[in-house]
Design an enzyme around this catalytic site. Structure first.
Site, short mmCIF file in Angstrom:
data_model
loop_
_atom_site.label_atom_id
_atom_site.label_comp_id
_atom_site.label_asym_id
_atom_site.label_seq_id
_atom_site.Cartn_x
_atom_site.Cartn_y
_atom_site.Cartn_z
CD GLN A 1 -13.40 11.07 1.53
OE1 GLN A 1 -13.80 12.08 2.09
NE2 GLN A 1 -14.00 9.92 1.65
CG PHE A 2 -8.04 8.47 -3.27
CD1 PHE A 2 -8.41 7.33 -3.95
CD2 PHE A 2 -7.50 8.36 -2.00
CE1 PHE A 2 -8.25 6.07 -3.36
CE2 PHE A 2 -7.33 7.13 -1.41
CZ PHE A 2 -7.71 5.97 -2.08
CB THR A 3 -12.71 7.36 -1.57
OG1 THR A 3 -13.07 8.33 -0.59
CG2 THR A 3 -11.52 6.54 -1.08
#
Length: 186
Positions: A81-83
């Site tokens: 999850q890059f967020t």
């Protein structure tokens, strides 16, 4: 590298209306990889995931924080999850420049999963689909959720926060609760 670890009774990942991974009792782990993350970050996060004592003692359920996922023979579901690496300190649009780009991120995430399998039982580890739009479902036990960071606070350069003082007569849940109670002085 940053991870959000949740103690779960169950969790699953769905892509295109198809469940691609699911676990029962164990940990749901969201993983964010930063632009400058290295093997040392993978080692740090991996060790924390498999050894963090977030479960009750299997011999005495009244003793909390005594067992790791390894101790209970639990499962782990990981989702990239890059967020998690978003910088939200300026304006209202998240800035993802600190998140590793797609192809290097895919390689780093695969290495992370490989190391997790070396540190624990590979058959107990599931993951989502890197880069896909995923629906993640879970039943959080407790709820128990931890955020860990291999290099705490290095991803965002922000000035130290100033303490906030409540304004006199602030309309908070407690002040509303107190004002709703009858005056006992009369």
């Amino acid at each position: 590298m940053r991870a959000v670890i949740q103690r779960v009774a169950s969790a699953s990942v769905t892509v295109d209306n198809e469940i691609i991974s699911k676990i029962s009792k164990g940990l749901m782990v969201l993983v964010g990889i930063g632009t400058d993350d290295t093997e040392a970050d993978i080692t740090s996060i991996t060790n924390k995931i498999v050894n963090l004592r977030v479960f009750n003692d299997p011999a005495d359920s009244n003793k909390m924080w005594k067992a790791s996922v390894k101790d209970i023979d639990g499962e782990i579901l990981c989702v990239s999850q890059f967020t998690l690496l978003a910088n939200t300190t300026k304006g209202n649009k998240p800035d993802f420049h600190k998140a590793m780009s797609t192809e290097p991120g895919r390689i780093m995430y695969a290495t992370f999963l490989e190391r997790l399998g070396q540190a624990y039982k590979p058959e107990k580890i599931q993951d989502g689909r890197f880069g896909a739009m995923m629906n993640v479902s879970l039943t959080n036990e407790g709820p128990v959720t931890f955020t860990i960071d291999s290099r705490k606070f290095e991803y965002v350069d922000a000035p130290p926060a100033k303490p906030i003082k409540a304004a006199k007569g602030a309309n908070t849940p407690r002040s509303r609760e107190k004002s709703a109670q009858p005056d006992s002085s009369s």
